[in-house]
Design an enzyme around this catalytic site. Sequence first.
Site, short mmCIF file in Angstrom:
data_model
loop_
_atom_site.label_atom_id
_atom_site.label_comp_id
_atom_site.label_asym_id
_atom_site.label_seq_id
_atom_site.Cartn_x
_atom_site.Cartn_y
_atom_site.Cartn_z
N HIS A 233 48.69 41.07 43.07
CA HIS A 233 48.93 42.33 42.34
C HIS A 233 48.07 42.29 41.08
CE1 HIS A 233 52.17 45.57 41.35
NE2 HIS A 233 51.04 45.84 40.70
N PHE A 234 46.95 42.99 41.13
CA PHE A 234 45.99 42.80 40.03
C PHE A 234 46.51 43.38 38.73
CE2 PHE A 234 44.08 47.05 41.00
CZ PHE A 234 43.86 47.52 39.72
N HIS A 235 45.99 42.85 37.64
CA HIS A 235 46.42 43.28 36.31
C HIS A 235 45.33 42.95 35.31
CE1 HIS A 235 48.01 39.31 37.42
NE2 HIS A 235 47.74 38.95 36.18
N ILE A 236 45.30 43.74 34.27
CA ILE A 236 44.29 43.59 33.22
C ILE A 236 44.95 42.89 32.03
CG2 ILE A 236 42.73 44.81 31.64
CD1 ILE A 236 42.90 47.19 33.71
#
Length: 169
Positions: A121-124
């Site tokens: 679950h990508f995140h910045i």
Amino acid sequence: MEHENLWAPWRIKYIQGLSRSHDCFICHNRDNPKDDDKNFVLWRTEKSLVVLNRFPYNNGHLLIAPTRHIPDLDKATDEELLEMTRLIIQSQKALSLALKPHGFNVGMNFGRCAGAGLPEHFHIHVVPRWDGDTNFMSVCSDTDVISQSLTELLELLKQISKENNLPGL
Ligand SMILES: [Zn+2]
């Protein structure tokens, strides 16, 4: 507010936890809005969540994630990409008002080998930086101290968001 270090031995608890659990904390946070304070959720927008990292590299470390469980930028829609980019700007604004950092690191990790703790679950990452913060090492941080400062930080950021109409996309 003085936990301004990049050397983060408490992250071992997070890394060890990952091998025991396949749960996605971003999806968990998304699905439990009543626990937003407990989960350190700062903002909910149409397509994204902004949360305080429980295992910060530095004080004020925020994560911006799409509400959808997707691993890569190429799975994101243009609307999601635009909203998250705007949230980077608004996060920097809120953190600047709250903590007066001297600079920021903004970045993303893809794959565990690249340091992604939650590759599904990508995140910045938005990490405030202060002059000289890499030189300061703390060996006496424990989880309770960090939780307390996160709770205080969340309250401060919520207050600042209210006063400044953030994120105001
Ligand atoms: Zn997820």
